[in-house]
Write a protein that holds these residues in place. Sequence first.
Motif, PDB file in Angstrom:
ATOM      1  N   ILE A  57      -5.841  30.711  42.327  1.00 51.51           N
ATOM      2  CA  ILE A  57      -5.094  31.642  43.167  1.00 51.51           C
ATOM      3  C   ILE A  57      -5.940  32.900  43.261  1.00 51.51           C
ATOM      4  N   ASN A  58      -6.715  33.010  44.328  1.00 48.20           N
ATOM      5  CA  ASN A  58      -7.672  34.099  44.395  1.00 48.20           C
ATOM      6  C   ASN A  58      -7.290  35.185  45.385  1.00 48.20           C
ATOM      7  N   ARG A  59      -6.183  35.004  46.095  1.00 49.86           N
ATOM      8  CA  ARG A  59      -5.751  36.074  46.978  1.00 49.86           C
ATOM      9  C   ARG A  59      -4.239  35.994  47.155  1.00 49.86           C
ATOM     10  N   VAL A  60      -3.688  37.104  47.534  1.00 45.48           N
ATOM     11  CA  VAL A  60      -2.252  37.172  47.766  1.00 45.48           C
ATOM     12  C   VAL A  60      -2.026  37.105  49.271  1.00 45.48           C
TER      13      VAL A  60
ATOM     14  N   VAL B 264       5.664  35.981  44.873  1.00 42.37           N
ATOM     15  CA  VAL B 264       4.667  35.155  45.561  1.00 42.37           C
ATOM     16  C   VAL B 264       3.645  34.613  44.559  1.00 42.37           C
ATOM     17  N   GLN B 265       3.179  35.461  43.675  1.00 43.24           N
ATOM     18  CA  GLN B 265       2.206  35.015  42.674  1.00 43.24           C
ATOM     19  C   GLN B 265       2.793  33.940  41.768  1.00 43.24           C
ATOM     20  N   ASP B 266       4.042  34.108  41.352  1.00 39.66           N
ATOM     21  CA  ASP B 266       4.681  33.105  40.495  1.00 39.66           C
ATOM     22  C   ASP B 266       4.831  31.773  41.216  1.00 39.66           C
ATOM     23  N   VAL B 267       5.244  31.817  42.483  1.00 40.79           N
ATOM     24  CA  VAL B 267       5.414  30.577  43.248  1.00 40.79           C
ATOM     25  C   VAL B 267       4.064  29.895  43.455  1.00 40.79           C
ATOM     26  N   LEU B 268       3.046  30.670  43.820  1.00 47.89           N
ATOM     27  CA  LEU B 268       1.719  30.084  44.008  1.00 47.89           C
ATOM     28  C   LEU B 268       1.186  29.482  42.705  1.00 47.89           C
ATOM     29  N   ALA B 269       1.411  30.170  41.608  1.00 49.51           N
ATOM     30  CA  ALA B 269       0.966  29.648  40.315  1.00 49.51           C
ATOM     31  C   ALA B 269       1.688  28.345  39.980  1.00 49.51           C
TER      32      ALA B 269
END
Length: 97
Positions: A10-13, A36-41
């Motif tokens: 996950i290198n960008r938001v 968003v970061q939690d969902v992407l992770a």
Amino acid sequence: MRKLLLYPRINRVHDELVDHLTRSTPLSRGEALRVVQDVLAYFDETAEEYVRRRHRELQSQGLVNATIFERIEAELKYRAVAPPELTLRQLRRMVYG
């Protein structure tokens, strides 16, 4: 931001998504960013990582392998990016090698 260190792919938001969440929910920008970061992770797991994690979780609930692998097989179809269909044998190989 800490989750990003744990999940290097996950290198960008996604700014558009964060903007949408701040417009459509009562979340602040920082809160929307964390969501968003939690969902992407969560969805960054490979199929193999998912199978291994779910196997451990279901095994800890006392389920037997026959039930576990059938459940995992059914769950994989509903992942955000569904992997190719895997046989029960392939699922077992992911866990046990």
